[in-house]
Design a protein around this motif. Structure first.
Motif, PDB file in Angstrom:
ATOM      1  N   GLN A  48       0.820  -1.208   0.000  1.00  0.00           N
ATOM      2  CA  GLN A  48       0.000   0.000   0.000  1.00  0.00           C
ATOM      3  C   GLN A  48       0.854   1.259   0.000  1.00  0.00           C
ATOM      4  O   GLN A  48       0.447   2.304  -0.493  1.00  0.00           O
ATOM      5  CB  GLN A  48      -0.932   0.012   1.222  1.00  0.00           C
ATOM      6  CG  GLN A  48      -1.871  -1.167   1.285  1.00  0.00           C
ATOM      7  CD  GLN A  48      -2.781  -1.225   0.065  1.00  0.00           C
ATOM      8  OE1 GLN A  48      -3.240  -0.202  -0.425  1.00  0.00           O
ATOM      9  NE2 GLN A  48      -3.011  -2.432  -0.437  1.00  0.00           N
ATOM     10  N   SER A  49       2.038   1.178   0.585  1.00  0.00           N
ATOM     11  CA  SER A  49       2.965   2.305   0.607  1.00  0.00           C
ATOM     12  C   SER A  49       4.367   1.779   0.281  1.00  0.00           C
ATOM     13  O   SER A  49       4.589   0.576   0.210  1.00  0.00           O
ATOM     14  CB  SER A  49       2.958   2.985   1.973  1.00  0.00           C
ATOM     15  OG  SER A  49       3.406   2.097   2.960  1.00  0.00           O
ATOM     16  N   VAL A  50       5.281   2.702   0.118  1.00  0.00           N
ATOM     17  CA  VAL A  50       6.638   2.317  -0.281  1.00  0.00           C
ATOM     18  C   VAL A  50       7.371   1.682   0.896  1.00  0.00           C
ATOM     19  O   VAL A  50       7.624   2.322   1.912  1.00  0.00           O
ATOM     20  CB  VAL A  50       7.417   3.537  -0.802  1.00  0.00           C
ATOM     21  CG1 VAL A  50       8.842   3.149  -1.134  1.00  0.00           C
ATOM     22  CG2 VAL A  50       6.730   4.120  -2.016  1.00  0.00           C
ATOM     23  N   VAL A  51       7.685   0.409   0.735  1.00  0.00           N
ATOM     24  CA  VAL A  51       8.435  -0.379   1.710  1.00  0.00           C
ATOM     25  C   VAL A  51       9.384  -1.267   0.913  1.00  0.00           C
ATOM     26  O   VAL A  51       9.030  -1.762  -0.150  1.00  0.00           O
ATOM     27  CB  VAL A  51       7.484  -1.264   2.556  1.00  0.00           C
ATOM     28  CG1 VAL A  51       8.262  -2.146   3.496  1.00  0.00           C
ATOM     29  CG2 VAL A  51       6.491  -0.418   3.312  1.00  0.00           C
ATOM     30  N   CYS A  52      10.572  -1.478   1.416  1.00  0.00           N
ATOM     31  CA  CYS A  52      11.513  -2.368   0.738  1.00  0.00           C
ATOM     32  C   CYS A  52      10.967  -3.797   0.786  1.00  0.00           C
ATOM     33  O   CYS A  52      10.640  -4.309   1.862  1.00  0.00           O
ATOM     34  CB  CYS A  52      12.881  -2.295   1.408  1.00  0.00           C
ATOM     35  SG  CYS A  52      14.095  -3.416   0.675  1.00  0.00           S
ATOM     36  N   ALA A  53      10.876  -4.433  -0.341  1.00  0.00           N
ATOM     37  CA  ALA A  53      10.367  -5.804  -0.407  1.00  0.00           C
ATOM     38  C   ALA A  53      11.394  -6.807   0.118  1.00  0.00           C
ATOM     39  O   ALA A  53      11.041  -7.943   0.417  1.00  0.00           O
ATOM     40  CB  ALA A  53       9.989  -6.153  -1.838  1.00  0.00           C
ATOM     41  N   HIS A  54      12.640  -6.399   0.256  1.00  0.00           N
ATOM     42  CA  HIS A  54      13.691  -7.312   0.699  1.00  0.00           C
ATOM     43  C   HIS A  54      13.838  -7.337   2.216  1.00  0.00           C
ATOM     44  O   HIS A  54      13.928  -8.395   2.824  1.00  0.00           O
ATOM     45  CB  HIS A  54      15.018  -6.929   0.050  1.00  0.00           C
ATOM     46  CG  HIS A  54      14.958  -6.899  -1.436  1.00  0.00           C
ATOM     47  ND1 HIS A  54      15.007  -8.033  -2.215  1.00  0.00           N
ATOM     48  CD2 HIS A  54      14.819  -5.870  -2.305  1.00  0.00           C
ATOM     49  CE1 HIS A  54      14.907  -7.699  -3.487  1.00  0.00           C
ATOM     50  NE2 HIS A  54      14.796  -6.393  -3.566  1.00  0.00           N
ATOM     51  N   SER A  57      12.141  -2.318   5.241  1.00  0.00           N
ATOM     52  CA  SER A  57      12.482  -1.007   5.784  1.00  0.00           C
ATOM     53  C   SER A  57      11.664   0.062   5.066  1.00  0.00           C
ATOM     54  O   SER A  57      11.370  -0.049   3.875  1.00  0.00           O
ATOM     55  CB  SER A  57      13.974  -0.735   5.594  1.00  0.00           C
ATOM     56  OG  SER A  57      14.272   0.587   5.966  1.00  0.00           O
ATOM     57  N   ILE A  58      11.311   1.133   5.772  1.00  0.00           N
ATOM     58  CA  ILE A  58      10.599   2.242   5.142  1.00  0.00           C
ATOM     59  C   ILE A  58      11.550   3.385   4.786  1.00  0.00           C
ATOM     60  O   ILE A  58      11.147   4.363   4.181  1.00  0.00           O
ATOM     61  CB  ILE A  58       9.464   2.771   6.043  1.00  0.00           C
ATOM     62  CG1 ILE A  58      10.019   3.261   7.371  1.00  0.00           C
ATOM     63  CG2 ILE A  58       8.396   1.722   6.238  1.00  0.00           C
ATOM     64  CD1 ILE A  58       9.002   3.998   8.213  1.00  0.00           C
ATOM     65  N   ARG A  73      13.931   9.583 -11.616  1.00  0.00           N
ATOM     66  CA  ARG A  73      14.496   9.263 -10.318  1.00  0.00           C
ATOM     67  C   ARG A  73      14.511   7.764 -10.076  1.00  0.00           C
ATOM     68  O   ARG A  73      13.646   7.031 -10.564  1.00  0.00           O
ATOM     69  CB  ARG A  73      13.687   9.927  -9.200  1.00  0.00           C
ATOM     70  CG  ARG A  73      13.425  11.405  -9.390  1.00  0.00           C
ATOM     71  CD  ARG A  73      14.653  12.236  -9.446  1.00  0.00           C
ATOM     72  NE  ARG A  73      15.273  12.351  -8.130  1.00  0.00           N
ATOM     73  CZ  ARG A  73      16.433  12.928  -7.915  1.00  0.00           C
ATOM     74  NH1 ARG A  73      17.115  13.443  -8.918  1.00  0.00           N
ATOM     75  NH2 ARG A  73      16.932  12.998  -6.704  1.00  0.00           N
ATOM     76  N   VAL A  74      15.483   7.302  -9.315  1.00  0.00           N
ATOM     77  CA  VAL A  74      15.597   5.908  -8.896  1.00  0.00           C
ATOM     78  C   VAL A  74      15.524   5.900  -7.376  1.00  0.00           C
ATOM     79  O   VAL A  74      16.175   6.699  -6.719  1.00  0.00           O
ATOM     80  CB  VAL A  74      16.928   5.288  -9.376  1.00  0.00           C
ATOM     81  CG1 VAL A  74      17.110   3.897  -8.813  1.00  0.00           C
ATOM     82  CG2 VAL A  74      16.986   5.270 -10.889  1.00  0.00           C
ATOM     83  N   VAL A  75      14.715   5.004  -6.825  1.00  0.00           N
ATOM     84  CA  VAL A  75      14.561   4.896  -5.373  1.00  0.00           C
ATOM     85  C   VAL A  75      15.218   3.602  -4.926  1.00  0.00           C
ATOM     86  O   VAL A  75      14.997   2.537  -5.507  1.00  0.00           O
ATOM     87  CB  VAL A  75      13.077   4.917  -4.975  1.00  0.00           C
ATOM     88  CG1 VAL A  75      12.909   4.729  -3.478  1.00  0.00           C
ATOM     89  CG2 VAL A  75      12.431   6.220  -5.424  1.00  0.00           C
ATOM     90  N   ALA A  76      16.040   3.706  -3.871  1.00  0.00           N
ATOM     91  CA  ALA A  76      16.740   2.553  -3.310  1.00  0.00           C
ATOM     92  C   ALA A  76      16.484   2.513  -1.810  1.00  0.00           C
ATOM     93  O   ALA A  76      16.178   3.532  -1.181  1.00  0.00           O
ATOM     94  CB  ALA A  76      18.231   2.645  -3.588  1.00  0.00           C
ATOM     95  N   CYS A  77      16.625   1.343  -1.240  1.00  0.00           N
ATOM     96  CA  CYS A  77      16.464   1.158   0.198  1.00  0.00           C
ATOM     97  C   CYS A  77      17.717   1.680   0.902  1.00  0.00           C
ATOM     98  O   CYS A  77      18.831   1.378   0.499  1.00  0.00           O
ATOM     99  CB  CYS A  77      16.252  -0.319   0.513  1.00  0.00           C
ATOM    100  SG  CYS A  77      16.121  -0.678   2.266  1.00  0.00           S
ATOM    101  N   SER A  78      17.519   2.464   1.961  1.00  0.00           N
ATOM    102  CA  SER A  78      18.654   2.975   2.725  1.00  0.00           C
ATOM    103  C   SER A  78      19.270   1.901   3.617  1.00  0.00           C
ATOM    104  O   SER A  78      20.443   1.957   3.952  1.00  0.00           O
ATOM    105  CB  SER A  78      18.227   4.154   3.600  1.00  0.00           C
ATOM    106  OG  SER A  78      17.860   5.238   2.799  1.00  0.00           O
TER     107      SER A  78
END
Length: 92
Positions: A48-54, A57-58, A73-78
């Motif tokens: 439902q919202s942006v969360v890392c699938a791996h 982490s939000i 833009r590219v979004v990556a998990c911090s």
């Protein structure tokens, strides 16, 4: 030793090193361009919202595809540093 002069050997190693580095950079950029769009990412992972699938982490970070000011833009998990999705800034 070999019959190849030392400066020629150094120049050849430098050239092949630069070509290998360029190949790795282009492969990484193609990986970023092949990322799914934000909506596809959310639908694929049933989120439902942006969360890392791996790692779930939000915390995310974003950067431009070609440079810092790029609208693509590219979004990556911090947390785990996995690439998540791409989007275009300004599109709704």
């Amino acid at each position: 030793m070999s019959d190849i002069p030392f400066p020629v050997l150094v120049a050849a190693l430098f050239l092949f090193g630069c070509l290998a580095g360029l190949h790795m950079l282009l492969r990484h950029q193609e990986t970023q361009r092949a990322l799914p769009a934000r909506d596809q990412y959310l639908a694929t992972h049933d989120l439902q919202s942006v969360v890392c699938a791996h790692c779930r982490s939000i915390d995310t970070r974003e950067f431009g595809l070609n440079d810092g000011d790029d609208n693509r833009r590219v979004v990556a998990c911090s947390q785990c540093d996995k690439l998540l999705f791409r989007y275009t800034r300004g599109e709704q």
